[in-house]
Design an enzyme around this catalytic site. Structure first.
Site: not given
Length: 274
Positions: A106, A122, A130, A181, A184, A265
């Site tokens: 992510v 993901h 929200c 939020c 709201c 890697c």
């Protein structure tokens, strides 16, 4: 020829023989960027498993603990930069060899390296949303809001943990203020898929569609213990596609692999993709 050189030569041949690679990356792809991974060489948890969706949505104490750790950890996570693995995979994509790169990470480091056709399976930690009204915003301003509401926490230093978390033990999380939020007053969550949460269907469908056109699969830095990524390797094996993996330690798909390179890697891809 020693086994190390033999593995690298085999991987060069594998990549050279593919024109439409399906690439799947996991946490091991970003460890050289300073972002820890979750599992050891046997695929077992190195630390306590991350918060799950039901716990986060179910109570203020869980959200306070999550956001406190995330606020402190973001300072390190947000400064991470692509490593040689990200840059090598971006070069493969720029050459037209990669149909789609699906990442379980992510951190957006593939995009930062110039990667093309990247699917964040993901989600992405640099955005928040929200859960009530679907308001969305970048992490930077949200981080500022968190720090303004919790100045005493903003001064804490802690070790980095996976996915932007921080190791904060022995703290009284009940004193952490979790903002609501701004639109709201609802619950704000990072725009990532938590454990116990379902990957959006359109992402899964896009990955399967790319897999249908692929001629080989490359797994980079994933133990494949999570079904969300493992299912694509299963599908590739059923379709008879050759599968290679670069990963330290075992993977859930070891018996399906045509080739496995058990080295970091970044080192492997830096040598193999010039």
């Amino acid at each position: 020829m020693d086994s190390r050189m033999s593995d690298l030569q085999a991987l060069r041949g594998f990549l050279g023989g593919s024109e439409r690679l399906f690439v799947l990356t996991g946490a091991g792809c970003s460890t050289a960027s300073g972002i820890p991974d979750y599992r050891d060489g046997q695929g077992q948890w190195k630390r306590k498993p991350p918060i799950d969706f039901q716990a986060f949505m179910g109570g203020q104490p869980a959200r306070a603990r999550y956001w406190a750790r995330s606020m402190v950890g973001w300072r390190h996570f947000g400064q991470a930069r692509p490593n040689a693995a990200h840059h090598a995979l971006a070069r493969l994509a720029q050459r037209g060899q990669v149909d789609l790169l699906v990442t379980q990470n992510v951190d957006r480091l593939h995009q930062a390296a110039g990667g093309r056709e990247v699917l964040d399976l993901h989600g992405r930690l640099d955005e928040v949303r929200c859960m009530q009204c679907d308001w969305r915003g970048p992490r930077g301003p949200w981080q500022h809001t968190l720090e303004l509401a919790n100045p005493q926490w903003a001064a804490l230093q802690a070790g980095a943990a996976p996915d932007g978390d921080a190791d904060l033990e022995g703290q009284d999380f009940s004193r952490f203020v979790v903002p609501s939020c701004p639109r709201c007053g609802g619950i704000v969550k990072p725009d990532v898929v938590f454990f116990g949460e379902t990957v959006p269907r359109e992402r899964v469908q896009r990955a399967y569609a790319a897999l249908e056109h692929a001629d080989a699969v490359l797994v980079v830095g994933s133990s494949l213990m999570l079904y969300s990524g493992y299912r694509f390797v299963q599908a590739a094996a059923r379709a008879g596609l050759p599968i290679a993996a670069i990963n330290l330690g075992r993977t859930r798909a070891d018996d399906m692999l045509a080739l496995k390179v058990s080295r970091p890697c970044d080192e492997v891809l830096a040598e193999v993709v010039s």
